[in-house]
Design a protein around this motif. Structure first.
Motif, PDB file in Angstrom:
ATOM      1  N   ARG A 278       0.827  -1.202   0.000  1.00  0.00           N
ATOM      2  CA  ARG A 278       0.000   0.000   0.000  1.00  0.00           C
ATOM      3  C   ARG A 278       0.864   1.255   0.000  1.00  0.00           C
ATOM      4  O   ARG A 278       0.541   2.243  -0.689  1.00  0.00           O
ATOM      5  CB  ARG A 278      -0.933  -0.022   1.218  1.00  0.00           C
ATOM      6  N   ARG A 279       1.957   1.227   0.749  1.00  0.00           N
ATOM      7  CA  ARG A 279       2.844   2.403   0.780  1.00  0.00           C
ATOM      8  C   ARG A 279       3.414   2.723  -0.587  1.00  0.00           C
ATOM      9  O   ARG A 279       3.734   3.876  -0.893  1.00  0.00           O
ATOM     10  CB  ARG A 279       3.997   2.175   1.770  1.00  0.00           C
ATOM     11  N   HIS A 280       3.578   1.711  -1.417  1.00  0.00           N
ATOM     12  CA  HIS A 280       4.179   1.919  -2.740  1.00  0.00           C
ATOM     13  C   HIS A 280       3.130   2.104  -3.833  1.00  0.00           C
ATOM     14  O   HIS A 280       3.466   2.071  -5.015  1.00  0.00           O
ATOM     15  CB  HIS A 280       5.114   0.759  -3.069  1.00  0.00           C
ATOM     16  N   GLY A 281       1.883   2.312  -3.430  1.00  0.00           N
ATOM     17  CA  GLY A 281       0.854   2.673  -4.386  1.00  0.00           C
ATOM     18  C   GLY A 281       0.006   1.542  -4.926  1.00  0.00           C
ATOM     19  O   GLY A 281      -0.852   1.769  -5.785  1.00  0.00           O
ATOM     20  N   PHE A 282       0.229   0.318  -4.487  1.00  0.00           N
ATOM     21  CA  PHE A 282      -0.609  -0.793  -4.933  1.00  0.00           C
ATOM     22  C   PHE A 282      -2.039  -0.624  -4.396  1.00  0.00           C
ATOM     23  O   PHE A 282      -2.239  -0.139  -3.281  1.00  0.00           O
ATOM     24  CB  PHE A 282      -0.046  -2.136  -4.448  1.00  0.00           C
ATOM     25  N   VAL A 283      -2.980  -1.070  -5.198  1.00  0.00           N
ATOM     26  CA  VAL A 283      -4.396  -0.975  -4.840  1.00  0.00           C
ATOM     27  C   VAL A 283      -4.998  -2.376  -4.827  1.00  0.00           C
ATOM     28  O   VAL A 283      -4.773  -3.164  -5.758  1.00  0.00           O
ATOM     29  CB  VAL A 283      -5.156  -0.076  -5.840  1.00  0.00           C
ATOM     30  N   LEU A 284      -5.764  -2.689  -3.781  1.00  0.00           N
ATOM     31  CA  LEU A 284      -6.447  -3.973  -3.693  1.00  0.00           C
ATOM     32  C   LEU A 284      -7.594  -3.995  -4.699  1.00  0.00           C
ATOM     33  O   LEU A 284      -8.472  -3.135  -4.674  1.00  0.00           O
ATOM     34  CB  LEU A 284      -6.985  -4.190  -2.276  1.00  0.00           C
ATOM     35  N   VAL A 285      -7.594  -4.996  -5.602  1.00  0.00           N
ATOM     36  CA  VAL A 285      -8.618  -5.039  -6.652  1.00  0.00           C
ATOM     37  C   VAL A 285      -9.514  -6.264  -6.559  1.00  0.00           C
ATOM     38  O   VAL A 285     -10.485  -6.384  -7.312  1.00  0.00           O
ATOM     39  CB  VAL A 285      -7.969  -4.985  -8.057  1.00  0.00           C
ATOM     40  N   GLY A 286      -9.224  -7.202  -5.646  1.00  0.00           N
ATOM     41  CA  GLY A 286     -10.088  -8.373  -5.539  1.00  0.00           C
ATOM     42  C   GLY A 286      -9.662  -9.286  -4.406  1.00  0.00           C
ATOM     43  O   GLY A 286      -8.490  -9.355  -4.044  1.00  0.00           O
ATOM     44  N   GLU A 287     -10.660  -9.995  -3.833  1.00  0.00           N
ATOM     45  CA  GLU A 287     -10.405 -10.941  -2.758  1.00  0.00           C
ATOM     46  C   GLU A 287     -11.211 -12.210  -2.998  1.00  0.00           C
ATOM     47  O   GLU A 287     -12.313 -12.156  -3.551  1.00  0.00           O
ATOM     48  CB  GLU A 287     -10.792 -10.372  -1.396  1.00  0.00           C
ATOM     49  N   LYS A 288     -10.676 -13.361  -2.553  1.00  0.00           N
ATOM     50  CA  LYS A 288     -11.395 -14.616  -2.718  1.00  0.00           C
ATOM     51  C   LYS A 288     -10.913 -15.628  -1.675  1.00  0.00           C
ATOM     52  O   LYS A 288      -9.712 -15.910  -1.588  1.00  0.00           O
ATOM     53  CB  LYS A 288     -11.166 -15.181  -4.124  1.00  0.00           C
TER      54      LYS A 288
END
Length: 311
Positions: A278-288
């Protein structure tokens, strides 16, 4: 032990190192000191002139002449520091990274020639003696962030990635041998068939020469997309920013070679890793939810847009 013992060893070892370079011109067209500066620029966390001066104990004027030469040769680029305008940030250009990699490859080949003359039975004893010298003369002090360098994998490091991933995740999360099998397949695929221009592995190494972390950047099935894999930091190296540096290296490489996206898959229990992403700009786009490695887990897909401004 006497002063003479140490001086005698120094003369012996200097002769050994000199023999490695006899007629081989390992560092041509650069001097040994210039090569050390290139190595620090390629591996060290801090890359401004003041930190290079302190790390290598170089005279300011001497370092300035080296950096000027590198700039004329197209190996580095300099810019004001983002955090302190009084400092100048120094970074390698693509040509500089290629040059540093070539010099390091020559050095490794030369050391391999030296080791060819050492029997397999004597190599562990030699390595342990070297570690003892570094430990005793290095002093008994706490690990420091600046002591850790990022480097390319050496022979045996890919096996280390498999072994340490399996051991650490078993100890901390109770994952079974299924995870070790997954890591082994990922590493074997990389070892057998990878494009060095588009895929890379980084090993974090501490001052004692021991690996303490790793990460991989490999091609994904989606076009123009890279995948970050197998981020790991040893428990005794946590808190030094090693994970951030590994992810930063992966992101910078992926952006530099032209990928549009960097993706990764992780699990919700890996809270520390998720904070780094998250600190490096990644975004959560899905969970399963899924059942893997002997545990009920929630898998997560994360994505970073590499075409946007650096985070």
């Amino acid at each position: 032990m006497t002063v003479q013992d140490i001086r005698s060893f120094n003369r012996f070892y200097t002769n050994v190192i000199g023999a490695l370079d006899y007629g081989r011109h390992l560092y041509a067209p650069y001097t040994l000191t210039e090569t050390r500066v290139l190595y620090e620029l390629a591996h060290a966390r801090r890359t401004d002139a003041a930190d290079l001066r302190a790390e290598l104990s170089l005279d300011a004027g001497y370092l300035s002449r080296i950096l000027n030469k590198f700039e004329q040769d197209g190996l580095i680029e300099r810019a004001p520091s983002e955090t302190d305008p009084r400092r100048r940030r120094v970074g390698l250009t693509p040509r500089g990274r290629d040059t540093a990699a070539l010099l390091e490859e020559r050095a490794r080949e030369s050391v391999s020639v030296l080791l060819d003359g050492v029997s397999p039975d004597d190599r562990p004893r030699l390595a342990e003696a070297m570690r003892t010298i570094r430990t005793v003369l290095g002093g008994d002090r706490a690990p420091r962030a600046e002591d850790v360098v990022l480097r390319d994998p050496a022979p045996g490091d890919l096996g280390w990635i498999v072994q340490r991933n399996a051991a650490v995740y078993a100890a901390e999360y109770g994952w079974n041998a299924d995870y070790e099998g997954l890591v082994a397949r990922i590493v074997a695929d990389f070892a057998e068939d990878h494009d060095p221009h588009l895929e890379r592995v980084w090993i974090a190494e501490n001052a004692a020469g021991r690996p303490v972390g790793c990460v991989m950047c490999v091609r994904d099935e989606a076009p123009a997309t890279a995948r970050l894999r197998l981020l790991l930091v040893e428990p005794d190296a946590r808190g030094l920013g090693v994970g951030d540096r590994l992810v930063e290296a992966c992101v910078g490489f992926a952006r530099g070679v032209g990928y549009r996206e960097l993706v990764l898959w992780t699990n919700d229990v890996l809270a520390a890793a998720r904070r780094i992403y998250r600190r490096h700009g990644f975004v959560l786009v899905g969970e399963k939810p899924h059942r893997s490695f002997g545990k009920d887990l929630v898998g997560q897909d994360w994505r970073l847009d590499l075409l946007g401004p650096p985070h």
